[in-house]
Design an enzyme around this catalytic site. Structure first.
Site, mmCIF file in Angstrom:
data_model
loop_
_atom_site.group_PDB
_atom_site.id
_atom_site.type_symbol
_atom_site.label_atom_id
_atom_site.label_comp_id
_atom_site.label_asym_id
_atom_site.label_seq_id
_atom_site.Cartn_x
_atom_site.Cartn_y
_atom_site.Cartn_z
ATOM 1 N N ARG A 102 -9.744 16.427 10.871
ATOM 2 C CA ARG A 102 -8.908 15.741 11.863
ATOM 3 C C ARG A 102 -8.308 16.694 12.893
ATOM 4 N NH1 ARG A 102 -6.102 11.311 7.791
ATOM 5 N NH2 ARG A 102 -7.921 9.914 7.718
ATOM 6 N N SER A 152 -1.911 3.105 0.048
ATOM 7 C CA SER A 152 -1.665 3.959 -1.125
ATOM 8 C C SER A 152 -1.121 3.151 -2.295
ATOM 9 C CB SER A 152 -0.682 5.073 -0.761
ATOM 10 O OG SER A 152 -1.219 5.948 0.195
ATOM 11 N N ASP A 155 -0.681 11.628 6.832
ATOM 12 C CA ASP A 155 -1.497 10.573 7.419
ATOM 13 C C ASP A 155 -1.070 10.216 8.837
ATOM 14 O OD1 ASP A 155 -3.201 10.332 5.283
ATOM 15 O OD2 ASP A 155 -2.073 8.732 4.319
ATOM 16 N N ARG A 211 -8.163 6.971 11.177
ATOM 17 C CA ARG A 211 -6.900 7.395 11.796
ATOM 18 C C ARG A 211 -7.136 8.114 13.133
ATOM 19 N NH1 ARG A 211 -3.561 5.508 8.065
ATOM 20 N NH2 ARG A 211 -3.985 5.916 5.868
ATOM 21 N N GLN A 250 -2.606 12.818 -4.433
ATOM 22 C CA GLN A 250 -3.770 12.364 -5.180
ATOM 23 C C GLN A 250 -4.026 13.225 -6.408
ATOM 24 O OE1 GLN A 250 -7.097 12.093 -2.491
ATOM 25 N NE2 GLN A 250 -6.154 10.497 -1.246
#
Length: 426
Positions: free
Chosen positions: A344, A23, A313, A386, A168
């Site tokens: 996810r 990031s 995350d 991830r 973001q």
């Protein structure tokens, strides 16, 4: 796309230094590009995502050189970008597309931002709306999906209340605010990571932040800086959880960023019973420390919605930790996980259920009942870095051999993941 066989191990032991924070690396290149003069970056992350950011700015006339361990960004000032000769490709990097859209909104040329298959199916309406309110002319596929064609120019400040916390989206608005005459204000339901705010202040922007409220005064002038990118705590989380779960483990990770808006994983590990120590704290433009962790028996907890922005995350590896902790873990308000490189929630549920985990989804709530052991299985990365790293840790802790497909996807954020992991295995 190659698969990898993962065999159970006894423990993780040793000391390591991890690559730079993804990031922060994105933001350092972007803000350095629109600052005046050179920005010298030590420890910039070398990965697929950041390479797309670098290429995009090179396509707009910014000279970016790599000299040994340094990356030099030769900034051209706030309005120094040139119209690109073609489409700007963000790959599958949501950070590249969303933050760059904010910068392009302030330039008086037209540019098109495109992306790979995954990014092309991620919603962009959340940046299209505020940037359009500021005066940018943006066209998007189906009114909300890439590619984005942006015709920027004269922007006006706005006072924007975000419906969902997102670093973001917040960053895109703040970067656009540098080009607007007056004060642009953004407020989130819960404070998300604040790397953009910290870096903008470090480069000289007139910015104020108080909890979930932040404002920036434009037009701004940024000056090039030298900085060192701390290690990525999201990458560290896989090793922290692995060492917590495997008996006899003890590891030390040096110079990791512990920004309070990103360090939710450290607070959660302690809450669940992990033996985590934070050592040698220092504070430059971002707080940094060494982290030690040893094996401990962990227990389930309730993760409330307001905790999610600081854990977003790390949630994939938290699914694994919860699956091997005593009792029940409840996760609320994690719907943002469905909008990443893959869904996810689905990818972790699919894999962990194959291994024997019990995961129930009730609306916006996930309930994970801990097990003493997981079973090796044939696992899928779903092309998501991830997910791949999380199920790798699960496989190391499992009974029996596992296989994982398409492991190259880790190159998106951590190309050396498997090599680093193998160096700690005993």
């Amino acid at each position: 796309m190659s698969s990898k066989v993962i065999k159970p191990i006894r423990k993780l032991f040793g000391e390591l230094t991890l690559p730079g924070d993804k990031s922060i690396s994105h933001r350092a290149v972007m803000i350095g590009a629109i600052a005046e003069g050179d920005t010298s970056l030590k420890g910039l992350l070398d990965c697929d995502d950041c390479d797309y950011t670098i290429r995009a700015f090179r396509d707009m006339g910014i000279v970016i050189e790599k000299k040994g361990g340094l990356t030099i960004v030769k900034g051209r000032g706030l309005r120094g970008l040139k119209k690109p000769g073609g489409v700007l490709d963000a790959g599958n990097s949501g950070t590249t597309m969303r933050l760059l859209a904010g910068i392009l909104a302030g330039h008086d040329f037209e540019a098109t931002l495109t992306g790979g298959e995954s990014l092309s199916n991620r919603p962009m309406r959340r940046i299209v709306e505020p940037l359009s309110l500021m005066g940018a002319d943006i066209m998007a596929r189906d009114s909300g999906y890439p590619p984005l064609t942006i015709k920027g120019g004269s922007l006006k400040p706005i006072d924007y209340h975000m419906p969902i916390s997102s670093a973001q989206v917040k960053s895109a608005i703040l970067l656009a605010g540098l080009y607007a005459k007056g004060i642009t204000k953004v407020e989130e339901p819960f404070k998300s990571r604040d790397h953009t705010e910290r870096m903008l202040k470090h480069f000289g922007a007139k910015l104020k932040a108080e909890g979930p409220k932040v404002s920036v005064e434009g037009p701004g002038t940024l000056k090039g800086r030298s900085l060192e990118v701390p290690g990525d705590i999201s990458s560290a989380s896989f090793f922290l959880v692995g060492a917590t779960l495997l008996k006899g483990s003890k590891i030390r990770i040096n110079k990791i960023g512990i920004n309070p808006t990103r360090a939710g994983i450290l607070r959660l590990l302690s809450k669940m019973g992990s033996k985590v120590k934070i050592l040698n704290e220092s504070d430059l433009f971002e707080p940094v420390a060494d982290i030690e962790v040893a094996h401990a028996e962990t227990h389930g907890v309730v993760i409330e919605e307001e905790m999610i922005p600081g854990l977003i995350d790390e949630l994939p590896i938290i699914f694994v930790l919860a699956s091997l902790s005593k009792g029940v873990t409840v996760i609320r308000g994690a719907k943002e996980l469905r909008l990443k490189e893959t869904d996810r929630i689905h990818s972790l549920e699919d894999n962990l259920k194959k291994m024997g985990s019990q995961i129930n989804i009730k609306g916006d709530e996930l309930i994970i009942e801990g097990r003493k052991v997981l079973q090796g299985a044939s696992l899928k990365s779903f092309g998501d870095h991830r997910t791949c790293m999380a199920v790798t840790v699960a496989a190391l802790c499992a009974k029996g051999e596992s296989s994982i497909d398409d492991v190259e996807c880790v190159n998106k954020s951590f190309p050396g993941f498997f090599t680093t992991l193998e160096g700690l295995q005993q």
